[in-house]
Design an enzyme around this catalytic site. Structure first.
Site, PDB file in Angstrom:
ATOM      1  CD  GLN A  35       7.892  -3.221   8.165  1.00 12.43           C
ATOM      2  OE1 GLN A  35       7.717  -4.181   7.416  1.00 12.43           O
ATOM      3  NE2 GLN A  35       7.387  -2.031   7.895  1.00 12.43           N
ATOM      4  CD  GLU A 110       5.089   2.094   4.483  1.00 14.12           C
ATOM      5  OE1 GLU A 110       5.048   1.284   5.423  1.00 14.12           O
ATOM      6  OE2 GLU A 110       5.555   1.836   3.359  1.00 14.12           O
ATOM      7  CG  ASP A 142      -3.618  -3.089   5.850  1.00 17.86           C
ATOM      8  OD1 ASP A 142      -3.983  -4.055   6.544  1.00 17.86           O
ATOM      9  OD2 ASP A 142      -3.125  -3.206   4.711  1.00 17.86           O
ATOM     10  CG  ASP A 160       7.928  -0.149  -3.477  1.00 23.27           C
ATOM     11  OD1 ASP A 160       8.435   0.851  -2.933  1.00 23.27           O
ATOM     12  OD2 ASP A 160       8.529  -1.238  -3.615  1.00 23.27           O
ATOM     13  CB  THR A 162       7.521  -6.102   2.700  1.00 20.48           C
ATOM     14  OG1 THR A 162       6.151  -6.037   3.117  1.00 20.48           O
ATOM     15  CG2 THR A 162       8.251  -4.921   3.293  1.00 20.48           C
ATOM     16  CG  ASP A 163       9.819 -10.339  -0.183  1.00 24.94           C
ATOM     17  OD1 ASP A 163      10.691  -9.585   0.300  1.00 24.94           O
ATOM     18  OD2 ASP A 163       9.811 -10.724  -1.362  1.00 24.94           O
ATOM     19  N   PRO A 167       3.234  -7.773   7.541  1.00 25.36           N
ATOM     20  CG  PRO A 167       4.220  -5.644   7.606  1.00 25.36           C
ATOM     21  CD  PRO A 167       4.410  -7.057   8.109  1.00 25.36           C
TER      22      PRO A 167
HETATM   23  N1  SAM Z   1      11.216  -2.298  -3.062  1.00 31.19           N
HETATM   24  C1  SAM Z   1      11.103  -3.035  -1.894  1.00 31.19           C
HETATM   25  C2  SAM Z   1      11.006  -4.504  -2.225  1.00 31.19           C
HETATM   26  O1  SAM Z   1      10.894  -4.787  -3.417  1.00 31.19           O
HETATM   27  O2  SAM Z   1      11.124  -5.340  -1.343  1.00 31.19           O
HETATM   28  C3  SAM Z   1       9.920  -2.544  -1.096  1.00 31.19           C
HETATM   29  C4  SAM Z   1      10.230  -1.278  -0.527  1.00 31.19           C
HETATM   30  S1  SAM Z   1       9.025  -0.477   0.437  1.00 31.19           S
HETATM   31  C5  SAM Z   1      10.045   0.020   1.716  1.00 31.19           C
HETATM   32  C6  SAM Z   1       7.984  -1.687   1.137  1.00 31.19           C
HETATM   33  C7  SAM Z   1       6.985  -1.053   2.085  1.00 31.19           C
HETATM   34  O3  SAM Z   1       5.748  -1.788   2.115  1.00 31.19           O
HETATM   35  C8  SAM Z   1       7.474  -1.045   3.552  1.00 31.19           C
HETATM   36  O4  SAM Z   1       7.730   0.272   3.941  1.00 31.19           O
HETATM   37  C9  SAM Z   1       6.320  -1.670   4.342  1.00 31.19           C
HETATM   38  O5  SAM Z   1       6.079  -1.048   5.588  1.00 31.19           O
HETATM   39  C10 SAM Z   1       5.150  -1.467   3.361  1.00 31.19           C
HETATM   40  N2  SAM Z   1       4.010  -2.349   3.610  1.00 31.19           N
HETATM   41  C11 SAM Z   1       4.042  -3.660   3.952  1.00 31.19           C
HETATM   42  N3  SAM Z   1       2.784  -4.118   4.140  1.00 31.19           N
HETATM   43  C12 SAM Z   1       1.936  -3.068   3.896  1.00 31.19           C
HETATM   44  C13 SAM Z   1       0.510  -2.917   3.901  1.00 31.19           C
HETATM   45  N4  SAM Z   1      -0.291  -3.963   4.216  1.00 31.19           N
HETATM   46  N5  SAM Z   1      -0.012  -1.720   3.558  1.00 31.19           N
HETATM   47  C14 SAM Z   1       0.806  -0.668   3.225  1.00 31.19           C
HETATM   48  N6  SAM Z   1       2.175  -0.742   3.224  1.00 31.19           N
HETATM   49  C15 SAM Z   1       2.724  -1.933   3.541  1.00 31.19           C
END
Ligand code: SAM
Length: 292
Positions: A35, A110, A142, A160, A162-163, A167
């Site tokens: 990303q 993560e 993942d 926690d 991403t939207d 990923p």
């Molecule tokens: N609090 C934030 C929000 O509400 O939007 C989220 C913060 S945190 C940084 C989100 C994390 O999810 C990111 O670092 C992203 O890389 C991770 N992420 C996204 N898809 C993922 C997956 N399939 N497995 C593990 N982590 C993932």
């Protein structure tokens, strides 16, 4: 005089809505394996992290989301020993979770190693205490693959993410929630980042519908996070024990005291219980969500 850069939140472009932030200084910017990541200084919100045009965390308002995504499920459970965090690479969630001294292990899974590396450098207030704590384990993988394969069992699972794009999309699927149920211990609970119902109602309805088909108890609770625009943020609730979200204030207050009454700035036993009292339009989304 160089033109000031303004960074847009593009998450709601299809709604014809953009919030833009004046950039005082870019601290870090990179196209990672997964990303686009940019961290910048903002005069009001302090350090702000954006991933793919969506605000993730700011130093000024992080406490609301991080406290509500952690203390609510852990104190509602009351006897948690093992916690799993999916996503959360900025370590803000882990920092709050580790305030619970009775926990034995905290695993953070993560997908993007760059987010964790940059958190160590740019969010030491989160990462330093977390990586110093022997109970903490950082896994780069993942989240879907981890919950589908792990032999470990967790009392509390905190998603926690991403939207539901890039990923993060897989973390809103039936396969993922079913795999979370598989590695959840008896009497366990999962909470999820589930968007802002005023702008993202379908996301909440979809997740709650899946929770209803998989778990004994399916609901959500809310909090208002200034940089997650659109009013209430919904945190999905999927539990194997229907009693967990029905504890009275005195029970939660007693557990908080037993946990050492650590400092909070948003969460209180009263706010905890009140967060499940949903405004009617959100309650109707939850009630109307069909099993899927
Ligand atoms: N609090 C934030 C929000 O509400 O939007 C989220 C913060 S945190 C940084 C989100 C994390 O999810 C990111 O670092 C992203 O890389 C991770 N992420 C996204 N898809 C993922 C997956 N399939 N497995 C593990 N982590 C993932």
């Amino acid at each position: 005089m160089t033109e000031k850069r303004w960074l847009p939140e593009t998450l709601f472009d299809d709604l014809g809505l953009r919030m833009t932030f004046a950039v005082d200084k870019v601290l870090y910017e990179q196209e990672t394996e997964h990303q686009h990541l940019v961290l910048f200084e903002h005069k009001h919100f302090g350090k702000m992290l954006m991933l793919d045009g969506a605000t993730q965390v700011t130093t000024r308002d992080e406490f609301v989301y991080h406290e509500m995504m952690t203390h609510v499920p852990i104190l509602a459970h009351g006897r948690a020993k093992n916690v799993l965090i999916i996503g959360g690479g900025d370590c803000g969630i882990a920092e709050e979770v580790l305030k619970h001294k009775t926990l034995q292990s905290v695993v953070q899974v993560e997908i993007d190693a760059s987010v964790v590396a940059f958190a160590k450098e740019h969010f030491p207030e989160f990462a330093t205490p977390v990586f110093r704590d022997k109970r903490f384990e950082s896994v780069i993988a993942d989240g879907m693959k981890y919950v589908a394969e792990t032999e470990r069992r967790f009392d509390v699972i905190i998603v926690d993410s991403t939207d539901p794009q890039g990923p993060g999309a897989v973390l809103f699927t039936k396969e993922f929630y079913a795999a979370c149920k598989r590695c959840m211990a008896a009497g366990g609970v999962m909470v999820t980042q589930n968007g802002v119902p005023f702008f993202q109602p379908d996301e909440l309805v979809a997740s709650v519908g899946l929770f209803k088909s998989l778990f004994a108890d399916a609901a959500c609770y809310v909090a208002a996070i200034p940089t997650y625009i659109g009013g209430h943020m919904a945190m999905g609730w999927a539990a194997k024990d229907r009693k967990l979200r029905r504890h009275p204030v005195r029970t939660i207050a007693a557990r908080y005291q037993k946990a050492g009454s650590f400092k909070t700035r948003y969460w209180t036993p009263e706010v905890h219980v009140a967060a499940f009292a949903l405004p009617r339009f959100i309650a109707e989304h939850v009630k109307g969500a069909k099993k899927r």
